[in-house]
Design a protein around this motif. Structure first.
Motif: not given
Length: 228
Positions: A114, A118-119, A121
């Motif tokens: 996850r 997040r990093r 995207r």
């Protein structure tokens, strides 16, 4: 759907990771060798690669070096039994984004996945547009020249996908995978996709001055403005 590639030669570990990630809603594929993994990465887009270092034939570090050498910035999580500081430094220096040592708790793997997603995207606009067509993914609403389009849930997902890839020809394979969430399409699904494209074109283009949804014969479909 977020897609993850697991390159792991231990079939039991690979299946466990794949099944766990799929249960969390991630589209996950397995490659048992470095060469197979490279073939998949070159052929299909993935959002994250989970990479074992000790692979038969081409090692995980070799795979990682080739990915980075080709300019691929996909986040890579190394998953391996090697736990020395030197091993970790080698992996990170080769271009890995994170490192997890076997045996591991799946909850930790999931948390690292996850975090990397997040990093990695990129920020996406809250609204998408082309010409006088606007698509609001949050409100799940689409308008053409200010007129609300009466779309079904599937039609909206299809339109959003096409507009996100505007000016890019997308194949039925891509639509089946990303909109219908079907990794392997068949002729019946091709027919379903074609019917949805036809209905979508009627709603988006019928009352407009210019067509936006185009068929590229033998290839797929594209959303773009007509050339004057």
């Amino acid at each position: 759907m977020t897609r993850i590639l697991v390159i792991e030669d231990e079939s039991k570990v690979a299946r466990a990771v794949r099944d766990g990630l799929r249960a969390e809603g991630y589209g996950t594929e397995i490659a048992g060798t470095g060469d197979d993994g490279l073939v998949l990465v070159r052929r299909e887009p993935f959002d994250l690669v989970v990479l074992d270092l000790m692979l038969p034939g081409r090692s995980g570090l070799d795979v990682l070096a080739e990915l980075r050498g080709a300019g691929l910035g996909t986040p890579v999580l190394i998953l391996t039994a090697r736990d020395t500081v030197a091993d970790r430094v080698s992996g990170l220096d080769a271009g890995a984004d994170d490192y997890l040592v076997k045996p591991f708790a799946f909850a930790e793997l999931l948390a690292r996945v996850r975090a990397l997603l997040r990093r990695g995207r990129p920020e996406t606009p809250s609204r998408l547009s082309i010409a006088d067509l606007e698509v609001d993914p949050v409100a799940r609403r689409a308008t053409r020249a200010g007129r609300a389009l009466p779309l079904t849930a599937r039609e909206f997902e299809l339109l959003e996908f096409l507009v996100r890839h505007q000016a890019e020809v997308v194949s039925r394979d891509q639509i089946a995978r990303e909109v219908w969430r079907e990794p392997a399409r068949g002729t019946p699904l091709d027919n379903v996709i074609d019917v949805h494209i036809m209905r979508l074109r009627r709603k988006v283009d019928r009352e407009a001055g210019a067509r936006l949804i185009h068929t590229v014969r033998g290839v797929g479909f594209v959303v773009r403005e007509e050339e004057p």
